[in-house]
Design an enzyme around this catalytic site. Structure first.
Site, PDB file in Angstrom:
ATOM      1  N   ALA A   1       0.854  -1.191   0.000  1.00 40.20           N
ATOM      2  CA  ALA A   1       0.000   0.000   0.000  1.00 40.20           C
ATOM      3  C   ALA A   1       0.884   1.232   0.000  1.00 40.20           C
ATOM      4  O   ALA A   1       1.982   1.226   0.574  1.00 40.20           O
ATOM      5  CB  ALA A   1      -0.927   0.014   1.221  1.00 40.20           C
ATOM      6  N   ALA A   2       0.431   2.296  -0.655  1.00 39.56           N
ATOM      7  CA  ALA A   2       1.133   3.574  -0.646  1.00 39.56           C
ATOM      8  C   ALA A   2       0.113   4.672  -0.409  1.00 39.56           C
ATOM      9  O   ALA A   2      -1.015   4.598  -0.911  1.00 39.56           O
ATOM     10  CB  ALA A   2       1.865   3.803  -1.967  1.00 39.56           C
TER      11      ALA A   2
ATOM     12  N   GLY B   1       3.498   7.981   3.183  1.00 43.39           N
ATOM     13  CA  GLY B   1       4.300   6.794   3.435  1.00 43.39           C
ATOM     14  C   GLY B   1       3.771   5.589   2.689  1.00 43.39           C
ATOM     15  O   GLY B   1       2.838   5.689   1.896  1.00 43.39           O
ATOM     16  N   GLN B   2       4.399   4.441   2.934  1.00 39.26           N
ATOM     17  CA  GLN B   2       3.987   3.208   2.266  1.00 39.26           C
ATOM     18  C   GLN B   2       4.125   2.044   3.238  1.00 39.26           C
ATOM     19  O   GLN B   2       4.821   2.133   4.254  1.00 39.26           O
ATOM     20  CB  GLN B   2       4.815   2.960   1.017  1.00 39.26           C
ATOM     21  CG  GLN B   2       6.300   2.748   1.247  1.00 39.26           C
ATOM     22  CD  GLN B   2       7.095   2.773  -0.056  1.00 39.26           C
ATOM     23  OE1 GLN B   2       6.856   3.615  -0.933  1.00 39.26           O
ATOM     24  NE2 GLN B   2       8.052   1.857  -0.196  1.00 39.26           N
ATOM     25  N   VAL B   3       3.461   0.929   2.907  1.00 41.43           N
ATOM     26  CA  VAL B   3       3.381  -0.216   3.810  1.00 41.43           C
ATOM     27  C   VAL B   3       3.985  -1.449   3.146  1.00 41.43           C
ATOM     28  O   VAL B   3       3.684  -1.738   1.981  1.00 41.43           O
ATOM     29  CB  VAL B   3       1.916  -0.499   4.209  1.00 41.43           C
ATOM     30  CG1 VAL B   3       1.853  -1.676   5.195  1.00 41.43           C
ATOM     31  CG2 VAL B   3       1.270   0.735   4.825  1.00 41.43           C
TER      32      VAL B   3
ATOM     33  N   LYS C   1       4.856   0.199   8.179  1.00 43.68           N
ATOM     34  CA  LYS C   1       4.596   1.475   7.504  1.00 43.68           C
ATOM     35  C   LYS C   1       5.824   2.373   7.629  1.00 43.68           C
ATOM     36  O   LYS C   1       6.285   2.657   8.737  1.00 43.68           O
ATOM     37  CB  LYS C   1       3.364   2.168   8.084  1.00 43.68           C
ATOM     38  CG  LYS C   1       3.020   3.458   7.362  1.00 43.68           C
ATOM     39  CD  LYS C   1       1.560   3.840   7.500  1.00 43.68           C
ATOM     40  CE  LYS C   1       1.189   4.329   8.867  1.00 43.68           C
ATOM     41  NZ  LYS C   1      -0.163   4.939   8.885  1.00 43.68           N
TER      42      LYS C   1
ATOM     43  N   ASP D   1     -10.524   9.958   9.277  1.00 44.12           N
ATOM     44  CA  ASP D   1     -10.395   9.705   7.843  1.00 44.12           C
ATOM     45  C   ASP D   1     -11.117   8.414   7.445  1.00 44.12           C
ATOM     46  O   ASP D   1     -10.484   7.436   7.037  1.00 44.12           O
ATOM     47  CB  ASP D   1      -8.914   9.608   7.460  1.00 44.12           C
ATOM     48  CG  ASP D   1      -8.695   9.682   5.947  1.00 44.12           C
ATOM     49  OD1 ASP D   1      -9.647  10.033   5.227  1.00 44.12           O
ATOM     50  OD2 ASP D   1      -7.582   9.392   5.496  1.00 44.12           O
TER      51      ASP D   1
END
Length: 455
Positions: free
Chosen positions: A127-128, A132-134, A153, A283
């Site tokens: 995931a991005a 950040g990204q995972v 993350k 969110d």
């Protein structure tokens, strides 16, 4: 297979990063690791290679506004055209980091290469997002000695400086928001957004938020929050339990009954968190959920959490009680004026004020089975941003209400996409602190022992 050298690392990380012989492909950890498939389409030409590339990608207000665009990405149909077009330019997540840059973040934060810190490390992200990204990984649990699938993350290096520079020059943010609210004084809204986005950069704060939600919902039959792995988490790295589940798009192909159950769980999570924890993830977004069937949902990403004071929660509950439960327009007007949502003495009669605000409470005002629709969700967004209404000229969004609005609009949009059906008045009465009604659905009944244990 021989053990790899530990390399240089902190003693704490070494406990989790120890390599073990063999692949143990049959273990539960590796099954979860294998099934949590990569979800990011990678473009080598666009990958972020340096901190400077992060600054260039997210600079000139794009970092902060990208978050607004992401937050509004599924409210299209109701947004005013200028606001919709502006946000449409800011929706794309930043491209992922190169494998080497991601590894450097791990080295900087955890003291060693990811292949030394973790038993297994997937160098490509699953995931991005905007900051950040995972990555998938397997860590060694220092207590049990067992392998553990984790999600790691990583924050883009330099993103904090890029967004901080943005937020020091946030006048355009107010101009953009002013496009949607006729009577809005944008100062409070801008201040609140700046505070929340700044907090989102602090993964230690996010870890505390995630721990609080995970502890609160531990044992709940349909709500799950992944545990944080403290020893592998820092201000810019957040490691937590890796969960295998179905995405939002996959869940939308399920039966209507399954979608109804998923919608009910999301609704319960929103309002149980608000009324019991006085907090919520600001969110609500389709990418922040994993679905497991029979109403079971895993909730992800606690970087944008808003905590409310007792007085703020008393105001929210009093508004709902006056508008949806007591049907008392005069009391409702008194509350919204005192809260700063409506200019005191605004030249509009009380019935008109009640009609303007009551659309937000329509799904829970009447004891009936109802179906959420995209049309209803869009009508609420349009109503929120309707500058032609005479009431809107005297209404604004005080700081405490910025993310309440965000939560409501996001929740309504999600339930509309699901076409969720149920008696949401009765579900709400289970959650409202002034009613605390008994369970009205099988999910409510299944959660009752968990709820009793809280008291």
């Amino acid at each position: 297979m021989m053990k790899r050298s530990w390399g240089r690392r902190s003693a704490q990380v070494a406990k989790l990063g120890a390599k073990v012989a063999g692949t143990h492909a049959s273990t539960t950890a590796r099954k979860v690791f294998a099934s949590a498939e990569r979800r990011v389409e990678l473009d080598d030409e666009r990958r972020l290679r340096t901190a400077q590339a992060v600054a260039d990608e997210l600079g000139h207000m794009k970092g902060a506004l990208m978050k607004l665009g992401q937050m509004a990405s599924y409210l299209d149909e109701g947004l005013p055209e200028p606001l919709r077009l502006a946000l449409a330019q800011l929706r794309s997540d930043a491209p992922p980091m190169t494998r080497e840059l991601a590894a450097q973040v791990v080295r900087d934060e955890l003291g060693a290469d990811p292949t030394d810190v973790f038993v297994e490390w997937d160098p490509d992200p699953i995931a991005a997002a905007s900051i950040g990204q995972v990555h998938r990984a397997i860590a060694m649990d220092p207590t049990s000695g067992e392998e553990r699938p984790v999600a790691v993350k990583l924050q883009y290096p330099g993103v904090d400086e890029a967004i901080d520079a943005d937020l020091r020059n946030a006048d355009y943010l107010g101009v953009l928001l002013k496009q949607g609210f006729g009577g809005l004084d944008p100062d409070d809204m801008v201040a609140e957004i700046k505070e929340r986005i700044t907090e989102e950069l602090d993964y230690e704060l996010e870890a505390r938020n995630q721990r609080a939600f995970a502890d609160f919902y531990r044992g709940h039959p349909t709500i799950h929050v992944p545990d944080v792995v403290d020893a592998l988490s820092t201000k810019r790295v957040l490691t937590s339990e890796l969960v295998d589940g179905h995405t939002w798009d996959e869940m939308l192909t399920w039966s209507q009954h399954e979608r109804d159950l998923a919608g009910e769980t999301i609704f319960r999570f929103v309002f149980r968190s608000l009324y019991r924890m006085h907090a919520f993830n600001g969110d609500p977004h389709p990418g922040n959920y994993l679905f497991h069937g029979e109403g079971r949902v895993t909730f992800l990403d606690f970087g944008l959490v808003k905590h409310f004071t007792d007085d703020e929660m008393d105001t929210f509950a009093s508004m709902v009680k006056a508008a949806a439960y007591d049907n008392d327009p005069a009391e409702f007007r008194r509350i919204v004026e005192a809260a700063g949502m409506l200019r005191p003495g605004a030249p509009a009669d009380t019935a008109a004020v009640g009609e303007y605000f009551e659309q937000f409470y329509e799904p829970v005002r009447v004891d009936r089975t109802m179906t959420w629709t995209p049309e209803y969700a869009s009508s609420i967004v349009r109503h929120t941003f309707d500058r032609s209404s005479p009431i809107s000229q005297y209404a604004t969004v005080p700081k405490a209400f910025v993310f309440i609005q965000r939560i409501n609009l996001g929740l309504y949009a999600l339930l509309g996409q699901l076409g969720a059906t149920g008696n949401y008045r009765r579900i709400a009465e289970e959650l409202w602190p002034f009613t605390n009604a008994p369970p009205s659905t099988p999910i409510g009944a299944a959660a009752q022992p968990w709820l009793d244990a809280l008291d």
